[in-house]
Design a protein around this motif. Sequence first.
Motif, PDB file in Angstrom:
ATOM      1  N   SER A  24       0.834  -1.204   0.000  1.00 42.68           N
ATOM      2  CA  SER A  24       0.000   0.000   0.000  1.00 42.68           C
ATOM      3  C   SER A  24       0.868   1.253   0.000  1.00 42.68           C
ATOM      4  O   SER A  24       1.108   1.856  -1.048  1.00 42.68           O
ATOM      5  N   PHE A  25       1.393   1.609   1.158  1.00 44.31           N
ATOM      6  CA  PHE A  25       2.210   2.830   1.249  1.00 44.31           C
ATOM      7  C   PHE A  25       3.415   2.754   0.309  1.00 44.31           C
ATOM      8  O   PHE A  25       3.808   3.740  -0.304  1.00 44.31           O
ATOM      9  N   VAL A  52      -5.356  -7.460   2.196  1.00 43.46           N
ATOM     10  CA  VAL A  52      -6.085  -6.337   1.591  1.00 43.46           C
ATOM     11  C   VAL A  52      -6.907  -5.620   2.655  1.00 43.46           C
ATOM     12  O   VAL A  52      -6.897  -4.392   2.761  1.00 43.46           O
ATOM     13  N   ARG A  81      -7.285  -1.793   4.349  1.00 42.64           N
ATOM     14  CA  ARG A  81      -8.576  -1.300   3.854  1.00 42.64           C
ATOM     15  C   ARG A  81      -8.484  -0.775   2.417  1.00 42.64           C
ATOM     16  O   ARG A  81      -8.946   0.316   2.114  1.00 42.64           O
ATOM     17  N   ALA A  82      -7.824  -1.539   1.563  1.00 40.90           N
ATOM     18  CA  ALA A  82      -7.651  -1.040   0.196  1.00 40.90           C
ATOM     19  C   ALA A  82      -7.606  -2.186  -0.806  1.00 40.90           C
ATOM     20  O   ALA A  82      -6.579  -2.838  -0.958  1.00 40.90           O
ATOM     21  N   ASP A  83      -8.716  -2.385  -1.518  1.00 44.26           N
ATOM     22  CA  ASP A  83      -8.748  -3.398  -2.572  1.00 44.26           C
ATOM     23  C   ASP A  83      -7.729  -3.110  -3.659  1.00 44.26           C
ATOM     24  O   ASP A  83      -7.285  -4.012  -4.352  1.00 44.26           O
ATOM     25  N   SER A  84      -7.387  -1.826  -3.795  1.00 44.38           N
ATOM     26  CA  SER A  84      -6.511  -1.448  -4.897  1.00 44.38           C
ATOM     27  C   SER A  84      -5.147  -2.112  -4.804  1.00 44.38           C
ATOM     28  O   SER A  84      -4.427  -2.183  -5.785  1.00 44.38           O
ATOM     29  N   ILE A  85      -4.764  -2.638  -3.609  1.00 47.06           N
ATOM     30  CA  ILE A  85      -3.432  -3.241  -3.513  1.00 47.06           C
ATOM     31  C   ILE A  85      -3.452  -4.705  -3.942  1.00 47.06           C
ATOM     32  O   ILE A  85      -2.399  -5.317  -4.100  1.00 47.06           O
ATOM     33  N   TYR A 107      -0.773  -1.488  10.670  1.00 47.64           N
ATOM     34  CA  TYR A 107      -1.533  -0.376  10.084  1.00 47.64           C
ATOM     35  C   TYR A 107      -1.868   0.680  11.134  1.00 47.64           C
ATOM     36  O   TYR A 107      -1.866   1.869  10.856  1.00 47.64           O
ATOM     37  N   SER A 108      -2.128   0.227  12.366  1.00 53.33           N
ATOM     38  CA  SER A 108      -2.426   1.230  13.400  1.00 53.33           C
ATOM     39  C   SER A 108      -1.262   1.444  14.368  1.00 53.33           C
ATOM     40  O   SER A 108      -1.192   2.472  15.028  1.00 53.33           O
ATOM     41  N   TYR A 121       5.716   5.464   6.214  1.00 54.65           N
ATOM     42  CA  TYR A 121       5.162   6.200   7.363  1.00 54.65           C
ATOM     43  C   TYR A 121       5.323   5.446   8.677  1.00 54.65           C
ATOM     44  O   TYR A 121       4.408   5.382   9.501  1.00 54.65           O
ATOM     45  N   LYS A 156      -2.614   8.428   9.570  1.00 52.80           N
ATOM     46  CA  LYS A 156      -1.969   7.121   9.407  1.00 52.80           C
ATOM     47  C   LYS A 156      -2.658   6.270   8.345  1.00 52.80           C
ATOM     48  O   LYS A 156      -2.247   5.155   8.080  1.00 52.80           O
ATOM     49  N   PHE A 170      -4.206   4.828   4.739  1.00 49.67           N
ATOM     50  CA  PHE A 170      -3.707   4.684   3.382  1.00 49.67           C
ATOM     51  C   PHE A 170      -4.767   5.139   2.386  1.00 49.67           C
ATOM     52  O   PHE A 170      -5.929   4.775   2.485  1.00 49.67           O
ATOM     53  N   GLN A 182      -7.031   3.575  -5.315  1.00 47.01           N
ATOM     54  CA  GLN A 182      -8.059   3.242  -4.328  1.00 47.01           C
ATOM     55  C   GLN A 182      -9.253   4.198  -4.435  1.00 47.01           C
ATOM     56  O   GLN A 182     -10.404   3.793  -4.363  1.00 47.01           O
ATOM     57  N   THR A 188     -13.755  -2.296  -0.099  1.00 49.22           N
ATOM     58  CA  THR A 188     -13.155  -1.322   0.813  1.00 49.22           C
ATOM     59  C   THR A 188     -13.461   0.113   0.411  1.00 49.22           C
ATOM     60  O   THR A 188     -13.069   1.042   1.109  1.00 49.22           O
TER      61      THR A 188
END
Lengths: 435, 417
Positions: free
Chosen positions: A25-26, A49, A53-57, A141-142, A171, B204, B206, B211, B219
């Motif tokens: 992701s990042f 995924v 929280r990102a389907d795009s990955i 992630y958190s 990050y 924090k 993404f 996306q 998502t």
Amino acid sequence: MIIKIVTVIGATGTMGANVAGIFASFGNAKVYMVGRDIEKVKRTIPKTVKSVRADSIAENLIPADFSMLEDCVKESDLVFESVTENIEIKRSIALRVGAVLKKDAISCTGSSGLSVTELAECYPEELRGNFFGIHMFNPPYSMSLCEFIATKYSRPELQEDLKAYLHNVLYRTVVEVKDSPAFLGNRIGFQFINEALQYAEKYKDNGGIDYIDAILGQFTGRSMPPLVTSDFVGLDVHKAIVENVLKNAPDYEQTTFVFPVFAQKLVAEGKLGRKSNGGLYRTIKDDNCFKRSAVYDIASGSYRDKMDYVFPFAENMKKNIRVGNYKKALEILVGNLSQEAEICMHFLLSYIVYSLYSADKIGYGVEAADDVMATGFNWCPPLALIEGIASVTDVKALVDERLDRKLLEQIDIDRLFSEVKPSKYDYRLYFKSGC
Amino acid sequence: MKEKVYILGGAQTDFERNWTKEGKNMIALLREAISDGFKNAGVTYDDVISLNQQNRVACFVGNFIAEKFVDQGHLGAFLTEIDPSFYGVPSARYEAACASSSVAIDAAQAKIQTGDYDMAIVVGWELMKTVNSKIGGDYLGRAAWYEKEGKDIDLPFPKLFGRLADEMLKKYQTDENRMMDALARISVINYSNAKRNPLAQTRKWFMSYEQARNRGTQTNPLVGGKLANSDCSQITDGAAVVILVSERYINQHGIHGKPIIKGYGHRTAPMLFDEKMADNAGSDFILPWTRQAVLDAYNMSGLTVDDINVFETHDCFTSSEYAAISAFGLTAPGKEYEAVESGLIAFDGNKPINPSGGLIGCGHPVGASGSRMLLDLYKQVTGTAGGYQVSNVKNGIMLNIGGSATTNYVFIVGEDN
């Protein structure tokens, strides 16, 4: 530093799966997720995924098994090993990775406390400088903490570039620490947690586990009580961490790293915690399917319902925290001389001192202890805690008064306190009015 | 001649925090926000006592709907719970949905302009995480005409702002792909700006173009018409305090370098969304009253869009930021995508919008958003915005809206020269 292709080895494990999500992701990297069983890896991908929280990955995640390891590594700019905490298994993987790693690629271990130097030595000499420890916390992630471990072999320019990549691209809160057993966060955190476990045994006739957790709950500056954390992590992992420190890096607090006998027994019986439904705590479903929270009663050796302890100091602190009156809450803590308040104060002060000591020994600067405890444990970090208590009384004087003098004589407490700095964290948000 | 109104300072809470999870109530929220705001502005509780002896200080509380979220009204009176120095200090609550704290700011500045007070303490706040997002979304439906536009509708506001996107496509005959692409980029800019803001809710999280552009996935589900989760601001807890003072106060205390409020605009559009759209038939603008509020502020301040270096706008949804681009005068109406595509509104562009992250990135505790924006303009003009500081800011503008762009508030903050 440009990282386009990453291999995560041990990708079906919790950390492996989540770290793959961070790179994909990042980092927007293509990630080969290597596991023993490719079908299991495929089933892990939706979890990865979901973790960011990102389907795009999803299209960045490519399943693989160990027969494909060399092919994945050959292509990769970065290899992240996240297999089980066993030095022999990690060595065998290091040997395989080292045989095919590109000469400018990074290799790293996600180990939570094994020797990074020893693993670096499994690599051919010309690649040892490319090897680092990158210890993230769950869920990454958190929890932004990333303990960064270089070795005497590390190539300085790669080291700086990699740290910048972790910070600027992924990050992460990057904290460089020395290659010391359990590193910094777990060392400080599990000193506290293990001593809490010892106190549970010591005060077993007062209730034991839930009694101690009721004394050290959210209202003392953490997201969950220490023995709930142990239950969450698993007693087996807890045991491995404290035994590693005790065996390989004993210090003035070494007696607090001894894993209690009752807990040894629970581990032997497979009662590890949340992952085996039953450890220090257990969720019981009654006949009507209602869930009840039970706790292991050390005195009787069986599970019983959790008790609702009412301690005047704790109730008063919570009442004040609820309306944001932190000063008053801390005044109550410092001024109350009940057994429970004194136990609580002992833990908070020991935590401050042990954090200062450990940051001095294992970190590079006192702020390291703050970063690891805030971003890895979600506990009020030690420098922030000092600020909070200092609004009420002199912290150093309180330490001298409340902690064991003989213990303090073993460390340079005056120098450690002279190096205390203002915290960049806000102590108020860690003190919660819950249990 | 009206008196000048200076901004002395202020503070916002960390919008990442969930005060319900921390087990804290509105008193804790107000106590932290006020004490941080005072510290930043160099004001003490004793100052409040001595100003109040002369009846020179008052408090203005902005909040939308605490009656629902925390079962509490009479909110102006609660500062007395923070500290006894507020005993006797005039204080009341102001409400205009998501523009609540802008009304509070307006009332505060008016009392300083007339010379009634030397200090006006503005507190905007909302605790929204007391309920789940479905119930919270329903509560927020009361910013529209609930009976006609909110009741029994799942997530009424995403649907209204989804319709705003549809109406813009229709009015300007914009290529749908081009506009949805611009909306996705607006979301990405706000998320990425939030990463520079240590108090932003999503710092924090993404988010990427892929996306945001990929709407209707697990998502990134669609939430209102063509808009998806990535197009929305989230449910947020938080408070923002700004302290306004008179020229007399500035002179008496020998204070220099504080910015002033140079102008404002306040216009109310028809309540119902359908009527708003019917009302814009004769205008080039999709939201003519939003545009008028901006023009009013430009006129009052004697400034034009060319003089503005930084923008904070009300991106409750990407479509509302999109409409704001032309309302500010950054492009012709219907050509808003140009400002996105050219990088004009990016953090390093010539006319950055929402360096704070805006509502999508920084967060949207509805009653606090207006005062949070004013605070951010203060930070930008005084060069104290830290990681999200835009260089060479002389003037900044903010647009805060309530409901479906029903209440429109604009303030311009700039150097006092």
